[in-house]
Motif scaffolding. Sequence first.
Motif, PDB file in Angstrom:
ATOM      1  N   ILE A   1      60.460  60.073  74.620  1.00 38.45           N
ATOM      2  CA  ILE A   1      59.154  60.718  74.698  1.00 38.45           C
ATOM      3  C   ILE A   1      58.341  60.564  73.422  1.00 38.45           C
ATOM      4  O   ILE A   1      57.180  60.946  73.384  1.00 38.45           O
ATOM      5  N   ALA A   2      58.945  60.016  72.362  1.00 42.33           N
ATOM      6  CA  ALA A   2      58.252  59.966  71.076  1.00 42.33           C
ATOM      7  C   ALA A   2      58.747  58.805  70.233  1.00 42.33           C
ATOM      8  O   ALA A   2      59.772  58.184  70.535  1.00 42.33           O
ATOM      9  N   ASP A   3      58.010  58.526  69.157  1.00 38.03           N
ATOM     10  CA  ASP A   3      58.458  57.509  68.216  1.00 38.03           C
ATOM     11  C   ASP A   3      59.418  58.136  67.196  1.00 38.03           C
ATOM     12  O   ASP A   3      59.801  59.308  67.318  1.00 38.03           O
ATOM     13  N   ASP A   4      59.799  57.386  66.176  1.00 34.71           N
ATOM     14  CA  ASP A   4      60.786  57.874  65.210  1.00 34.71           C
ATOM     15  C   ASP A   4      60.283  59.050  64.377  1.00 34.71           C
ATOM     16  O   ASP A   4      61.072  59.723  63.711  1.00 34.71           O
ATOM     17  N   PHE A   5      58.967  59.295  64.412  1.00 31.66           N
ATOM     18  CA  PHE A   5      58.394  60.371  63.599  1.00 31.66           C
ATOM     19  C   PHE A   5      58.047  61.601  64.437  1.00 31.66           C
ATOM     20  O   PHE A   5      57.452  62.550  63.940  1.00 31.66           O
ATOM     21  N   GLY A   6      58.376  61.554  65.731  1.00 33.63           N
ATOM     22  CA  GLY A   6      58.130  62.697  66.600  1.00 33.63           C
ATOM     23  C   GLY A   6      56.767  62.709  67.254  1.00 33.63           C
ATOM     24  O   GLY A   6      56.410  63.672  67.931  1.00 33.63           O
ATOM     25  N   SER A   7      55.978  61.634  67.096  1.00 37.35           N
ATOM     26  CA  SER A   7      54.680  61.553  67.757  1.00 37.35           C
ATOM     27  C   SER A   7      54.888  61.153  69.219  1.00 37.35           C
ATOM     28  O   SER A   7      55.625  60.205  69.502  1.00 37.35           O
ATOM     29  N   ILE A   8      54.235  61.881  70.141  1.00 35.07           N
ATOM     30  CA  ILE A   8      54.423  61.652  71.562  1.00 35.07           C
ATOM     31  C   ILE A   8      54.044  60.217  71.931  1.00 35.07           C
ATOM     32  O   ILE A   8      53.006  59.702  71.534  1.00 35.07           O
ATOM     33  N   GLY A   9      54.912  59.569  72.698  1.00 30.84           N
ATOM     34  CA  GLY A   9      54.733  58.184  73.117  1.00 30.84           C
ATOM     35  C   GLY A   9      56.022  57.419  72.896  1.00 30.84           C
ATOM     36  O   GLY A   9      56.516  57.348  71.769  1.00 30.84           O
ATOM     37  N   GLY A  10      56.585  56.877  73.960  1.00 31.67           N
ATOM     38  CA  GLY A  10      57.879  56.206  73.862  1.00 31.67           C
ATOM     39  C   GLY A  10      57.865  54.992  72.955  1.00 31.67           C
ATOM     40  O   GLY A  10      56.835  54.322  72.797  1.00 31.67           O
ATOM     41  N   ASP A  11      59.006  54.696  72.377  1.00 32.87           N
ATOM     42  CA  ASP A  11      59.155  53.516  71.526  1.00 32.87           C
ATOM     43  C   ASP A  11      60.353  52.662  71.932  1.00 32.87           C
ATOM     44  O   ASP A  11      60.812  51.822  71.178  1.00 32.87           O
ATOM     45  N   GLY A  12      60.879  52.895  73.155  1.00 35.26           N
ATOM     46  CA  GLY A  12      62.000  52.108  73.626  1.00 35.26           C
ATOM     47  C   GLY A  12      63.337  52.551  73.083  1.00 35.26           C
ATOM     48  O   GLY A  12      64.332  51.834  73.192  1.00 35.26           O
TER      49      GLY A  12
ATOM     50  N   SER B   1      66.088  58.697  69.966  1.00 31.17           N
ATOM     51  CA  SER B   1      66.615  58.905  68.618  1.00 31.17           C
ATOM     52  C   SER B   1      66.086  60.220  68.063  1.00 31.17           C
ATOM     53  O   SER B   1      65.573  61.056  68.814  1.00 31.17           O
ATOM     54  N   PHE B   2      66.182  60.384  66.759  1.00 32.99           N
ATOM     55  CA  PHE B   2      65.817  61.653  66.123  1.00 32.99           C
ATOM     56  C   PHE B   2      64.393  62.088  66.463  1.00 32.99           C
ATOM     57  O   PHE B   2      64.125  63.288  66.638  1.00 32.99           O
ATOM     58  N   GLY B   3      63.451  61.138  66.537  1.00 34.86           N
ATOM     59  CA  GLY B   3      62.066  61.493  66.812  1.00 34.86           C
ATOM     60  C   GLY B   3      61.876  62.202  68.134  1.00 34.86           C
ATOM     61  O   GLY B   3      60.996  63.056  68.268  1.00 34.86           O
ATOM     62  N   ASP B   4      62.693  61.869  69.128  1.00 40.26           N
ATOM     63  CA  ASP B   4      62.577  62.528  70.435  1.00 40.26           C
ATOM     64  C   ASP B   4      63.036  63.982  70.365  1.00 40.26           C
ATOM     65  O   ASP B   4      62.435  64.864  70.985  1.00 40.26           O
ATOM     66  N   PHE B   5      64.099  64.241  69.583  1.00 41.85           N
ATOM     67  CA  PHE B   5      64.525  65.626  69.381  1.00 41.85           C
ATOM     68  C   PHE B   5      63.440  66.409  68.648  1.00 41.85           C
ATOM     69  O   PHE B   5      63.165  67.569  68.969  1.00 41.85           O
ATOM     70  N   LEU B   6      62.825  65.769  67.659  1.00 40.13           N
ATOM     71  CA  LEU B   6      61.772  66.423  66.879  1.00 40.13           C
ATOM     72  C   LEU B   6      60.594  66.789  67.773  1.00 40.13           C
ATOM     73  O   LEU B   6      60.057  67.907  67.697  1.00 40.13           O
TER      74      LEU B   6
END
Length: 267
Positions: free
Chosen positions: A197-208, A211-216
Amino acid sequence: MTIVPFDSVARAFAVLSLAVLAPASVGQTVGVDWQSTTLTTASGDLNGTPVQVFGLVNGGVFSLQDLSGPDYAAAPLAASQEVLDYAYNSNWLASFASPVTDLLLHAKFWRGPNNQNDPATHDYTFDRPFTILSGFPGATIAGNTLKVPSDNFRDGILKFAGTFSTVAVVSNNATNGSRQALTFALTDPAAFCIGDIADDFGSIGGDGMVSFGDFLALLGLIGPCGPGTTNAACVGDIADDFGSPGGDGMVSFGDFLALLGLIGPCP
């Protein structure tokens, strides 16, 4: 107190690091394979589910349109995608042979100037709630009505959350039978990355990658979801309270639990 050996922690960190660095593919969106028309209906197949559209005025025709540009960024289809081209004054009903979940409607050339007496907005009232997933610049939603400014044509994606077998629309102030186009789509479960649901920094939008960003990102979505909430599209609602797959209208502990089992690159 249990002491975890340092080498175990190091191995776990290494595994997670490899997952984060691994290449990933992006989920796919599948549109209708349109197959036949009559003067009032159109039929096709949506990812294995037969669909019929009733209530067309003067029939429908099939054409190829680009549904891959910025207005379709949330769930792009092909640059030459088959669509149903139909009269704007059709009040249609789409019926699916078996229930569909989180249906997408990809719209092309929705009104838009019709004549010199255009209303300020062309209004499409659906029989169920929806959100604008991407595109439709300047359009607004009032209840279940999409209000499209008449200054220019609009393209975009509407999302109908939930599971159902029919969806219908009334074009409230259609003044003629000018043409516009649509197709329905689903995110292919075989390719979709649940939990991404998010990138590595927790911003909404998948990145394939899960990882940690989705938990955030999930931390900021805790609570009820669906129409009338701040999370109308139920982003992050991937499981029930026990972590079993399938949304329950709530982002809570079960979704975090399910996410643990999805860490790594998307299929």
